[in-house]
Design a protein around this motif. Structure first.
Motif, PDB file in Angstrom:
ATOM      1  N   PRO A 137      -5.910  -2.995  -8.648  1.00  0.00           N
ATOM      2  CA  PRO A 137      -6.945  -2.261  -7.873  1.00  0.00           C
ATOM      3  C   PRO A 137      -7.469  -3.079  -6.643  1.00  0.00           C
ATOM      4  O   PRO A 137      -7.739  -4.313  -6.632  1.00  0.00           O
ATOM      5  N   ALA A 138      -7.639  -2.503  -5.630  1.00  0.00           N
ATOM      6  CA  ALA A 138      -8.300  -3.287  -4.436  1.00  0.00           C
ATOM      7  C   ALA A 138      -9.514  -3.878  -4.583  1.00  0.00           C
ATOM      8  O   ALA A 138      -9.961  -4.970  -4.182  1.00  0.00           O
ATOM      9  N   ALA A 142     -11.355 -10.453  -9.012  1.00  0.00           N
ATOM     10  CA  ALA A 142     -11.380 -11.548  -9.907  1.00  0.00           C
ATOM     11  C   ALA A 142      -9.821 -11.254 -10.315  1.00  0.00           C
ATOM     12  O   ALA A 142      -9.154 -12.323 -10.583  1.00  0.00           O
ATOM     13  N   GLN A 143      -9.180 -10.197 -10.699  1.00  0.00           N
ATOM     14  CA  GLN A 143      -7.937  -9.846 -11.082  1.00  0.00           C
ATOM     15  C   GLN A 143      -7.026 -10.411 -10.051  1.00  0.00           C
ATOM     16  O   GLN A 143      -5.863 -10.836 -10.375  1.00  0.00           O
ATOM     17  N   ARG A 144      -7.102 -10.095  -8.530  1.00  0.00           N
ATOM     18  CA  ARG A 144      -6.559 -10.517  -7.719  1.00  0.00           C
ATOM     19  C   ARG A 144      -6.462 -12.128  -7.351  1.00  0.00           C
ATOM     20  O   ARG A 144      -5.289 -12.708  -7.299  1.00  0.00           O
ATOM     21  N   ARG A 145      -7.609 -12.762  -7.691  1.00  0.00           N
ATOM     22  CA  ARG A 145      -7.771 -14.101  -7.696  1.00  0.00           C
ATOM     23  C   ARG A 145      -6.862 -14.707  -8.832  1.00  0.00           C
ATOM     24  O   ARG A 145      -5.939 -15.907  -8.654  1.00  0.00           O
ATOM     25  N   LEU A 146      -6.967 -14.242  -9.878  1.00  0.00           N
ATOM     26  CA  LEU A 146      -6.005 -14.697 -10.820  1.00  0.00           C
ATOM     27  C   LEU A 146      -4.621 -14.728 -10.612  1.00  0.00           C
ATOM     28  O   LEU A 146      -3.738 -15.297 -11.067  1.00  0.00           O
TER      29      LEU A 146
END
Length: 780
Positions: A137-138, A142-146
């Protein structure tokens, strides 16, 4: 069908050999690997010595290996060879040698598991690289950094929480989707995960130096006579020092050097140059420097780290029993993996594991402290010589007063003697003048105080005080007095648990046994007759300290012994006060006798030296000469002349005459001739069987039975091994345990060891608490 693999595992057990365990399919056990195995009803730590396909036992009776240590590289074959030799020579089980040699902090399966978890890495699969960028999701920053961190590089399992609080659960989901895979990094010889080291030591561990120190960088930093980054300039070598360094540096393969140098002749500089050459020749080379006592390591460590600053913070490490468990484990591991290029330590460092040990140095090689007196009774000096020969590298044994064993090896050509007969030009002081003070004459003339200090010695100390120089009083006996007595009935302060006296420690008002540590308060009156006039007999360092406070009230007096240096770091602080000039008179035991460069000490006074002249121990005079030569060398450094005054009742004894001439070679020749005529070591080889029991009768009965068993052996029939009758030890009782011994002698080392091996298998433990064979004993 392929045969299952059988691991032969050494355990810390009396059994001389190894135990067979079954290796499960797909498990790769390697020699030198630490393992956890079932043994009886418990789990034990062992070391794999070999892996094969055959066992003397049926396979169905073999238990499986439980846990393998993959956290760091296995112990090397040359280390297994070392412990195998030590086990055979000193008549112990191989596991009894190998397991205690590994620090306890590294023998913990829980730590293995933590380290192995830290070696796991999450990696993005090809599917994950394609799917992850568009699957999140945009707003899920935090998930994107991971995901971005995962796509950039493999992620360590224990570094996830800093990226996302639910990182582990998310990665499990991504792994189920086929986006993430898991790999485990094999333990490397080149580096150890610093998280493991941080778990071993209490304080934070600095990050390792990013770039390895190359041989070229060491050579540049330590080039002879060239400026180094951490020192102004290397000292100029004498011709003798240069010849010694060149000989060691030019050694091809194994060579044993006996560096015989007078005190102050610069043996340490020869060590440093030899180490520098060794490290400059090979980027992986490591050096081991042994010292006899823990209190010598700080000053050596300081010099090594200053000289070898190019190696970085972890390039020079210490190994000794004074370290915490975590520190010892971390330093041992650094040597094992090759990160530590120089290791300085006491005798236990002789059994450390190295990646590429290329030079061994034993300072003060004559010291009895190199012989372990409990458990594995090994000689660290002798193991270093064997280890150097096995590795094909040089070993240097340094001393101003070499042991007769090493001296005879040099006389026979087995060791190459390197001589330093004078002090460097920078040290303009001549050797100290040695004089004796006749105690009987002083007593007749009324010139001897009640505390045993002669007027000659006191006057010499006052002269030094007036000139702003320092004096050192050497008395190798701590406490106030060796015994407290009653003149009325003859009572003396005996230890009820040992055949020894309780030593008077007046500072804390205690009587203390220096053998079993029993202590009790000083009685107000004689326990036997009630007399309140109790008198101390003899003198210890505390009594001399109190006496000087009365006769030299203006002097700053400092005592350094085992009592004043109990706290960690206290010895370093006290020696720093001496070096800084904040002390006028230093009183000390053997702790101050060697290795210390006291620039302002110009007088050494020796008290109570005569007690060793007529000892039952045939090595006593050899030790006394070495001890006095060492302490005499503390006097007269830099440009200040030194003087040594020895208080004695035997001023004309040959030992003192040789000491006054600084003639170790002459005294060694005299002792050698005496030993040869008396058929004593090093011209004969000895071993002891020692027994400890609740009663003396029990210990002697065990030894009598052992003697009878020995007499039935074939090796005893040819007469090449002489067996003596069992006898009590000189100090027969320690801590309520009675001790006795049986001596074997032979002119043939091989015959003695054949006899010991055959005899050991016949001995049981019935009737005694403990028994042990001691090879090459130093005390009989």
């Amino acid at each position: 069908m392929t045969k299952p693999a059988i691991a032969r595992v050494a355990l810390d057990h009396l059994h001389a050999g190894t135990f067979d365990y079954l290796v499960a399919p797909g498990v790769h056990a390697r020699p030198g690997q630490l393992v956890s195995v079932p043994f009886g009803r418990r789990q034990c730590i062992g070391i794999v010595c070999d892996v094969g396909e055959d066992s003397a036992l049926p396979l169905e009776r073999l238990k499986p290996l439980t846990t393998l240590c993959e956290a760091w590289p296995p112990l090397r074959p040359e280390w297994l060879a070392l412990v195998g030799f030590a086990a055979g020579y000193y008549q112990r089980g191989i596991g009894e040698v190998a397991l205690p040699a590994v620090p306890a902090g590294l023998r913990d399966p829980k730590r293995w598991a933590r380290q192995q978890r830290s070696q796991r890495r999450y990696v993005a699969t090809a599917a994950g690289r394609a799917a992850l960028p568009g699957a999140l999701p945009a707003r899920a920053s935090a998930q994107r950094r991971l995901a971005e961190a995962l796509l950039a590089a493999p992620l360590a399992a224990d570094a996830l929480s800093s990226l996302h609080p639910r990182a582990a659960a998310l990665l499990d989901d991504w792994q189920a989707a086929g986006w993430v895979g898991m790999v485990t990094e094999a333990a490397s010889s080149d580096a150890v995960d610093q998280r493991l080291v941080a778990n071993l030591v209490s304080e934070p561990v600095a990050e390792p130096v990013a770039d390895a120190v190359t041989s070229a960088s060491v050579a540049r930093a330590l080039a002879s006579e060239a400026p180094a980054a951490s020192i102004d300039r290397l000292p100029t070598l004498t011709d003798e020092q240069r010849a010694a360094v060149d000989a060691i540096a030019g050694a091809s393969g194994f060579d044993a050097f006996l560096l015989h140098g007078i005190t102050g002749s610069g043996k340490t500089e020869v060590y440093l140059r030899a180490v520098a050459h060794c490290l400059a020749q090979d980027a992986d080379a490591q050096a081991l420097l042994l010292v006899p006592e823990i209190n010598l390591t700080p000053q050596f460590m300081g010099r090594l780290r200053a000289r070898f600053a190019a190696l970085g913070e972890h390039g020079v490490v210490a190994l000794h029993s004074g370290l915490s468990e975590g520190e010892r484990a971390a330093n041992w591991l650094a040597a094992h993996q090759g990160r530590a290029r120089i290791v300085i330590g006491t005798r236990l460092a002789a059994l450390a594991s190295f990646r590429k040990l290329s030079l061994l140095i034993v300072d003060e090689e004559h010291e009895a402290a190199y012989k372990q007196q409990e458990g594995l009774r090994y000689s660290a000096r002798d193991l270093c010589v064997w280890r150097a020969k096995h590795l094909g590298v040089p070993v240097v044994l340094g001393s101003a007063t070499p042991s007769l064993e090493s001296w005879c090896h040099a006389e026979q050509g087995r060791y190459r003697r390197l001589v330093l007969s004078r002090r460097p030009a920078a040290d303009t002081a001549a050797l100290p003048t040695v004089r004796t003070v006749d105690l009987d004459a002083h007593k007749r003339q009324g010139r001897l105080s009640g505390d045993g200090l002669s007027s000659t010695l006191l006057d010499a100390m006052r002269e030094r005080l007036a000139r702003g120089e320092q004096s050192l009083l050497f008395l190798n006996r701590r406490g106030y007095a060796p015994v407290l007595s009653c003149d009325a009935c003859g009572w003396v302060s005996e230890c009820t648990h040992c055949s020894a006296y309780l030593v008077l420690h007046r500072g804390d008002g205690m009587l203390r046994c220096h053998h079993c540590s029993w202590q009790e308060a000083i009685p107000h009156a004689c326990p036997s007759c009630g007399n309140i006039d109790l008198r101390p007999l003899g003198r210890g360092t505390q009594r001399i300290e109190a006496a000087l406070a009365e006769v030299m009230p203006d002097a700053r007096v400092l005592r350094i012994d085992a009592d004043s240096t109990r706290r960690r770091g206290s010895a370093e602080a006290l020696f720093a006060d001496v070096h800084a000039g904040r002390v006028d008179v230093l009183i000390g035991t053997n702790m101050v006798a060697k290795g210390h460069d006291f620039q302002r000490v110009t007088l050494v006074g020796v008290l109570n030296a005569d007690s060793a002249l007529f000892s039952h121990d045939f090595r006593a005079s050899e030790r006394l000469f070495g001890q006095l030569m060492q302490v005499a060398g503390r006097a007269g450094r830099a440009d200040l002349p030194g003087e040594v005054l020895i208080q004695t009742r035997y001023p004309h004894h040959p030992l003192y005459a040789a000491l006054a001439r600084h003639d170790y070679a002459g005294y060694a020749r005299m002792l050698t001739n005496e030993r040869r005529d008396a058929h004593l070591p090093p011209f004969i080889h000895q071993a002891l069987l020692k027994a400890e029991a609740r009663t003396l009768e029990g210990a002697l009965a065990f030894l009598e039975d052992a003697a009878a068993r020995f007499d039935t052996l074939d090796v005893a029939a040819d007469g090449r091994v002489v067996r003596y009758a069992p006898v009590p030890l000189a100090m027969v009782k320690i801590n309520d345990t009675y001790r006795a011994q049986l001596l074997l002698e032979s002119a043939s080392r091989q015959a003695l060891h054949l006899a010991l091996s055959a005899w050991r298998d016949t001995l049981g433990g019935h009737g005694v608490l403990r028994w042990a064979i001691e090879v090459d004993p130093l005390e009989i």
